[in-house]
Design a protein around this motif. Sequence first.
Motif, PDB file in Angstrom:
ATOM      1  N   VAL A 291       0.868  -1.184   0.000  1.00 45.01           N
ATOM      2  CA  VAL A 291       0.000   0.000   0.000  1.00 45.01           C
ATOM      3  C   VAL A 291       0.902   1.230   0.000  1.00 45.01           C
ATOM      4  CG1 VAL A 291      -1.816   1.277   1.164  1.00 45.01           C
ATOM      5  CG2 VAL A 291      -1.777  -1.221   1.305  1.00 45.01           C
ATOM      6  N   PRO A 292       1.021   2.013  -1.060  1.00 47.15           N
ATOM      7  CA  PRO A 292       0.407   1.725  -2.360  1.00 47.15           C
ATOM      8  C   PRO A 292       1.158   0.604  -3.072  1.00 47.15           C
ATOM      9  CG  PRO A 292       1.834   3.628  -2.534  1.00 47.15           C
ATOM     10  CD  PRO A 292       1.827   3.251  -1.077  1.00 47.15           C
ATOM     11  N   THR A 293       0.497  -0.107  -3.962  1.00 48.15           N
ATOM     12  CA  THR A 293       1.131  -1.195  -4.692  1.00 48.15           C
ATOM     13  C   THR A 293       2.202  -0.638  -5.626  1.00 48.15           C
ATOM     14  OG1 THR A 293      -0.918  -2.459  -4.616  1.00 48.15           O
ATOM     15  CG2 THR A 293       0.727  -3.144  -6.224  1.00 48.15           C
ATOM     16  N   LYS A 294       3.394  -1.156  -5.513  1.00 45.54           N
ATOM     17  CA  LYS A 294       4.487  -0.733  -6.385  1.00 45.54           C
ATOM     18  C   LYS A 294       5.516  -1.852  -6.449  1.00 45.54           C
ATOM     19  CE  LYS A 294       7.232   2.488  -4.759  1.00 45.54           C
ATOM     20  NZ  LYS A 294       7.735   3.724  -4.130  1.00 45.54           N
ATOM     21  N   GLY A 295       6.460  -1.718  -7.345  1.00 44.72           N
ATOM     22  CA  GLY A 295       7.480  -2.734  -7.500  1.00 44.72           C
ATOM     23  C   GLY A 295       8.528  -2.668  -6.416  1.00 44.72           C
ATOM     24  N   THR A 296       9.603  -3.390  -6.599  1.00 44.29           N
ATOM     25  CA  THR A 296      10.675  -3.430  -5.612  1.00 44.29           C
ATOM     26  C   THR A 296      11.617  -2.243  -5.797  1.00 44.29           C
ATOM     27  OG1 THR A 296      12.024  -4.859  -7.037  1.00 44.29           O
ATOM     28  CG2 THR A 296      10.589  -5.938  -5.428  1.00 44.29           C
ATOM     29  N   GLN A 297      12.115  -1.741  -4.665  1.00 42.34           N
ATOM     30  CA  GLN A 297      13.071  -0.638  -4.642  1.00 42.34           C
ATOM     31  C   GLN A 297      14.182  -0.988  -3.646  1.00 42.34           C
ATOM     32  OE1 GLN A 297      12.067   2.950  -6.387  1.00 42.34           O
ATOM     33  NE2 GLN A 297      11.717   1.029  -7.465  1.00 42.34           N
ATOM     34  N   TRP A 298      15.308  -0.305  -3.766  1.00 39.91           N
ATOM     35  CA  TRP A 298      16.347  -0.428  -2.750  1.00 39.91           C
ATOM     36  C   TRP A 298      15.844   0.189  -1.452  1.00 39.91           C
ATOM     37  CZ3 TRP A 298      21.450   1.272  -5.615  1.00 39.91           C
ATOM     38  CH2 TRP A 298      21.816   0.272  -6.516  1.00 39.91           C
ATOM     39  N   TYR A 299      16.240  -0.416  -0.332  1.00 41.08           N
ATOM     40  CA  TYR A 299      15.771  -0.001   0.980  1.00 41.08           C
ATOM     41  C   TYR A 299      16.967   0.169   1.901  1.00 41.08           C
ATOM     42  CZ  TYR A 299      13.169  -0.390   5.435  1.00 41.08           C
ATOM     43  OH  TYR A 299      12.643  -0.181   6.679  1.00 41.08           O
ATOM     44  N   LEU A 300      17.110   1.373   2.471  1.00 42.71           N
ATOM     45  CA  LEU A 300      18.195   1.696   3.392  1.00 42.71           C
ATOM     46  C   LEU A 300      17.614   2.112   4.736  1.00 42.71           C
ATOM     47  CD1 LEU A 300      20.767   3.829   1.342  1.00 42.71           C
ATOM     48  CD2 LEU A 300      21.026   1.467   2.091  1.00 42.71           C
ATOM     49  N   VAL A 301      18.220   1.619   5.820  1.00 50.32           N
ATOM     50  CA  VAL A 301      17.833   2.017   7.171  1.00 50.32           C
ATOM     51  C   VAL A 301      19.109   2.346   7.936  1.00 50.32           C
ATOM     52  CG1 VAL A 301      16.564   1.405   9.255  1.00 50.32           C
ATOM     53  CG2 VAL A 301      15.950   0.345   7.071  1.00 50.32           C
ATOM     54  N   LYS A 302      19.165   3.531   8.508  1.00 53.46           N
ATOM     55  CA  LYS A 302      20.286   3.877   9.378  1.00 53.46           C
ATOM     56  C   LYS A 302      19.834   3.758  10.827  1.00 53.46           C
ATOM     57  CE  LYS A 302      23.921   7.274  10.337  1.00 53.46           C
ATOM     58  NZ  LYS A 302      24.547   8.558   9.941  1.00 53.46           N
ATOM     59  N   VAL A 303      20.593   2.993  11.623  1.00 57.39           N
ATOM     60  CA  VAL A 303      20.251   2.761  13.024  1.00 57.39           C
ATOM     61  C   VAL A 303      21.470   3.033  13.894  1.00 57.39           C
ATOM     62  CG1 VAL A 303      18.526   1.024  12.394  1.00 57.39           C
ATOM     63  CG2 VAL A 303      20.861   0.291  12.955  1.00 57.39           C
ATOM     64  N   ASP A 304      21.222   3.287  15.183  1.00 59.70           N
ATOM     65  CA  ASP A 304      22.343   3.405  16.108  1.00 59.70           C
ATOM     66  C   ASP A 304      22.736   2.016  16.603  1.00 59.70           C
ATOM     67  OD1 ASP A 304      20.537   2.670  18.124  1.00 59.70           O
ATOM     68  OD2 ASP A 304      20.374   4.688  18.947  1.00 59.70           O
ATOM     69  N   SER A 305      23.696   1.962  17.523  1.00 58.45           N
ATOM     70  CA  SER A 305      24.224   0.674  17.985  1.00 58.45           C
ATOM     71  C   SER A 305      23.190  -0.143  18.749  1.00 58.45           C
ATOM     72  CB  SER A 305      25.457   0.902  18.862  1.00 58.45           C
ATOM     73  OG  SER A 305      25.118   1.671  20.013  1.00 58.45           O
ATOM     74  N   LYS A 306      22.087   0.488  19.165  1.00 59.25           N
ATOM     75  CA  LYS A 306      21.009  -0.217  19.846  1.00 59.25           C
ATOM     76  C   LYS A 306      19.880  -0.618  18.891  1.00 59.25           C
ATOM     77  CE  LYS A 306      21.891   2.407  24.083  1.00 59.25           C
ATOM     78  NZ  LYS A 306      21.292   3.310  25.102  1.00 59.25           N
TER      79      LYS A 306
ATOM     80  N   VAL B 174      16.107   3.561  14.997  1.00 65.19           N
ATOM     81  CA  VAL B 174      16.133   4.114  13.644  1.00 65.19           C
ATOM     82  C   VAL B 174      16.449   5.607  13.648  1.00 65.19           C
ATOM     83  CG1 VAL B 174      14.727   4.571  11.602  1.00 65.19           C
ATOM     84  CG2 VAL B 174      14.538   2.373  12.772  1.00 65.19           C
ATOM     85  N   PHE B 175      17.411   6.003  12.818  1.00 67.68           N
ATOM     86  CA  PHE B 175      17.634   7.409  12.491  1.00 67.68           C
ATOM     87  C   PHE B 175      16.768   7.809  11.303  1.00 67.68           C
ATOM     88  CE2 PHE B 175      22.024   6.671  14.350  1.00 67.68           C
ATOM     89  CZ  PHE B 175      21.822   7.465  15.459  1.00 67.68           C
ATOM     90  N   TRP B 176      16.846   7.011  10.239  1.00 67.18           N
ATOM     91  CA  TRP B 176      16.039   7.281   9.048  1.00 67.18           C
ATOM     92  C   TRP B 176      15.903   6.014   8.210  1.00 67.18           C
ATOM     93  CZ3 TRP B 176      19.175   5.956   5.105  1.00 67.18           C
ATOM     94  CH2 TRP B 176      20.529   6.274   5.158  1.00 67.18           C
ATOM     95  N   GLU B 177      14.882   6.010   7.363  1.00 65.76           N
ATOM     96  CA  GLU B 177      14.643   4.949   6.394  1.00 65.76           C
ATOM     97  C   GLU B 177      14.398   5.600   5.038  1.00 65.76           C
ATOM     98  OE1 GLU B 177      11.958   1.642   8.066  1.00 65.76           O
ATOM     99  OE2 GLU B 177      11.485   3.406   9.278  1.00 65.76           O
ATOM    100  N   LYS B 178      14.982   5.058   3.985  1.00 67.30           N
ATOM    101  CA  LYS B 178      14.820   5.656   2.663  1.00 67.30           C
ATOM    102  C   LYS B 178      14.750   4.566   1.600  1.00 67.30           C
ATOM    103  CE  LYS B 178      17.149   9.996   3.818  1.00 67.30           C
ATOM    104  NZ  LYS B 178      18.096  11.046   3.382  1.00 67.30           N
ATOM    105  N   GLU B 179      14.069   4.904   0.498  1.00 62.92           N
ATOM    106  CA  GLU B 179      13.997   4.036  -0.668  1.00 62.92           C
ATOM    107  C   GLU B 179      14.668   4.718  -1.845  1.00 62.92           C
ATOM    108  OE1 GLU B 179      10.026   2.852  -1.583  1.00 62.92           O
ATOM    109  OE2 GLU B 179       9.494   2.583   0.533  1.00 62.92           O
ATOM    110  N   PHE B 180      15.275   3.907  -2.706  1.00 65.79           N
ATOM    111  CA  PHE B 180      15.919   4.433  -3.903  1.00 65.79           C
ATOM    112  C   PHE B 180      15.590   3.522  -5.078  1.00 65.79           C
ATOM    113  CE2 PHE B 180      18.456   6.025  -0.412  1.00 65.79           C
ATOM    114  CZ  PHE B 180      18.680   7.348  -0.766  1.00 65.79           C
ATOM    115  N   GLY B 181      15.407   4.125  -6.232  1.00 70.42           N
ATOM    116  CA  GLY B 181      15.139   3.358  -7.434  1.00 70.42           C
ATOM    117  C   GLY B 181      14.404   4.204  -8.444  1.00 70.42           C
TER     118      GLY B 181
END
Length: 432
Positions: free
Chosen positions: A65-80, A83-90
């Motif tokens: 939701v919404p329906t879409k194809g596959t994209q690159w997925y990045l998540v930046k997290v701290d040592s615990k 989440v700092f941020w999540e982003k998609e690229f493609g």
Amino acid sequence: MKHALILFVLGCVLIRCTSSSIEDPSDSHFIKFYGTGGDQTGQDFVILPNENNSMILFGTTRLTVPTKGTQWYLVKVDSKGTVFWEKEFGGPNNEEARDIELTSGGQIVLVGNSYKTPTDRDVMIMTLTTEGVKIDSALVPVRDEFGGLSTGDEDAASVTETNDGFLIGGSTTYVYTLGKPAGSGVDSRDALKIRVFSDLTVYPSSWTQSIGLVADDASQKIIEVSPTVYYFFGYTDNLPVGQTTVNYNFWVYPLGANGDPTSAAIYPGTASGNERLTSFCLSPVGYFLGGLSQSGSLPSDLFISELRTPGPGGFDQGDIFYEKPLSITLGNNLQGKTSVFPSQQGGFWVLGDENGFDNNQNWVLTKIDKNGSVVFNTPLVFGGEGLDNCGAIQELSDGRLVLVGTMRTGRPDAGEFKLTLVKVSSQGKFEK
């Protein structure tokens, strides 16, 4: 072989399944899931030592939701794992993640595939800041032997930094025919060795982009030793000298300034099994290689080889410190993904998949000593009900381990897949 099983109750059915929705067992060891509605898979990650061991996790996402194809997925997290941020690229095509690396300049480089059609992929490479700001990206054209664009399906495996850019390993179904050395298999794929500059423009045609025999060939990792010497690590089903049964072996040799081999290859592997190289790391004596071995209808096994750094004449059989299966019964029909990493205490960590326990596919972790012998009497198995796929493993400076991959949440036959981060002790356990 028996397994020390570490099962998780994967019951996350929330639309959002990130660190904020899962309680931390502690700051030192935990399991966390990342992603929005749909499926998110974990492929690889980097640790940012200058940012208190924050991590950037890399995978693929498919939203429902919404329906879409596959994209690159990045998540930046701290040592615990917070989440700092999540982003998609493609772009408009379906994209799939393969490898992430931290460059010497403190940037991130990603490599994967972009589907032009369901059966035709091109290699995609991208550079970003550690805050996920895109610097540059490119779809890399693969040339045929006449210098034109090829029509093959490319599958990237890894990206490696060089003095002036990057090297990409993988394979292509477009196979050269002109001047190709004879081989012993079916010429289904050639190995990729694409080279690009730092701005992601492709090297001139003096650097050859692929290589192969009349066989099924693939590269897993290509590294720069000097501006005129490169080492190639892959696998092939071409017969090495003295072997009479066609099967797969690891495939290693040096390359020169134009990307062509400068000496004969060596083929770590067994005479009767199929050994495909899927992971690589540096070792105290040279290079450590990991993959799967499978023979006939027998279950798969982890296969390792450590190579000494070769002399000026290139690799020879004497450079194989050891080559061996680990005698761990993994099961059948596995994807073949493995990850290896050196331990500060000596030896190496080896991560793979297994489906021989409880009819589920899980991650399997073992450790070997500096001579290649198994340290754990029983491998550790991480997973829950359903299909779980391993991604990558690294050891932190304090000895604790970080593992990334994919686990299925909810129902084992219909739950969503989530990018999964696991942090455990130096013994691979959920304890201090």
